[in-house]
Design an enzyme around this catalytic site. Structure first.
Site, mmCIF file in Angstrom:
data_model
loop_
_atom_site.group_PDB
_atom_site.id
_atom_site.type_symbol
_atom_site.label_atom_id
_atom_site.label_comp_id
_atom_site.label_asym_id
_atom_site.label_seq_id
_atom_site.Cartn_x
_atom_site.Cartn_y
_atom_site.Cartn_z
ATOM 1 N N ASN A 146 117.060 78.655 36.894
ATOM 2 C CA ASN A 146 117.564 79.492 37.982
ATOM 3 C C ASN A 146 116.753 79.306 39.262
ATOM 4 O O ASN A 146 117.308 79.211 40.361
ATOM 5 C CB ASN A 146 117.541 80.968 37.567
ATOM 6 C CG ASN A 146 118.783 81.381 36.809
ATOM 7 O OD1 ASN A 146 119.833 80.764 36.944
ATOM 8 N ND2 ASN A 146 118.675 82.413 35.999
ATOM 9 N N ASP A 181 120.005 85.218 28.800
ATOM 10 C CA ASP A 181 120.106 83.905 28.171
ATOM 11 C C ASP A 181 119.972 84.003 26.659
ATOM 12 O O ASP A 181 119.646 83.017 25.998
ATOM 13 C CB ASP A 181 119.031 82.968 28.728
ATOM 14 C CG ASP A 181 117.616 83.445 28.387
ATOM 15 O OD1 ASP A 181 117.419 84.669 28.294
ATOM 16 O OD2 ASP A 181 116.726 82.595 28.217
#
Length: 206
Positions: A146, A181
């Site tokens: 990210n 996640d």
């Protein structure tokens, strides 16, 4: 001729509604289909009756078939209105359910769905005697993905991993996106060896 046209259009609409691609509420679909089909058949019958009958001078002096045409039109409007409201309500309920129990990014079941599943097992000895294996997976260094490539790329990675878990586990209805996640796979009536095998396949694919 207008009666024949209306009859053909009504029957065609009934076929379209019945064979529609959207999986709508079956009762509403059948009600709408039956209403359109009955109305179409009646209008075809009315057309044949009108051609073979005397000329209509006044509606008040017309026979019962012509008078029923007016009543059947009112019934058609009312029945279709109820069917549409029923169908719209069913779609809204389905949309609310999807938002409540499915993750919009991966289309997997979410944490609330997992909580509901585990709650359903409590207090039921028959279900608790079944072997339950739970696999928890996460994406290594996902924060780094990210930070380096952006959240859009991170979302693409999550979707890709979700598809891989679906493909390798073979239990798409028992996969949950637990967190950002993190994924959980619930295997019912499976032993530990099977759970380790599924885990290994998921990790190796990724």
């Amino acid at each position: 001729m207008s009666a024949f046209s209306i009859g053909i259009v009504s029957l065609g609409a009934a076929v379209v509604v019945l064979n529609g691609k959207n999986k709508d509420y079956p009762v509403a679909v059948w009600m709408m289909t039956a209403t359109l089909a009955c109305y179409g058949v009646f209008m075809l019958f009315r057309g044949v009756h009108t051609l073979s009958g005397p000329e209509i001078v006044s509606f008040m002096e017309a026979d019962i078939v012509q008078k029923l045409a007016f009543l059947s039109s009112i019934f058609l409007i009312v029945a279709l209105s109820f069917s549409m409201l029923w169908m719209i309500n069913a779609r809204q309920v389905e949309a609310i359910y999807a938002l409540s129990y499915f993750d919009p990014l991966t289309n997997l079941r979410n944490r609330r769905a997992l909580d509901r599943h585990t709650d359903s097992l409590e207090g039921t000895s028959e279900k608790l005697t079944k072997k339950q294996c739970v696999i928890m997976l996460d994406i290594d260094r996902f924060k780094l993905i990210n930070d380096r490539f952006g959240h859009v790329s991170g979302d693409q990675v999550i979707r890709s991993v979700a598809q891989q878990i679906k493909r390798t586990s073979g239990v798409s209805k028992s996969i949950y996106r637990y967190g950002g996640d993190e994924f959980i796979v619930v295997l019912e009536n499976q032993n530990l060896a099977r759970a380790l095998s599924v885990q290994s396949q998921c990790v190796n694919e990724y």
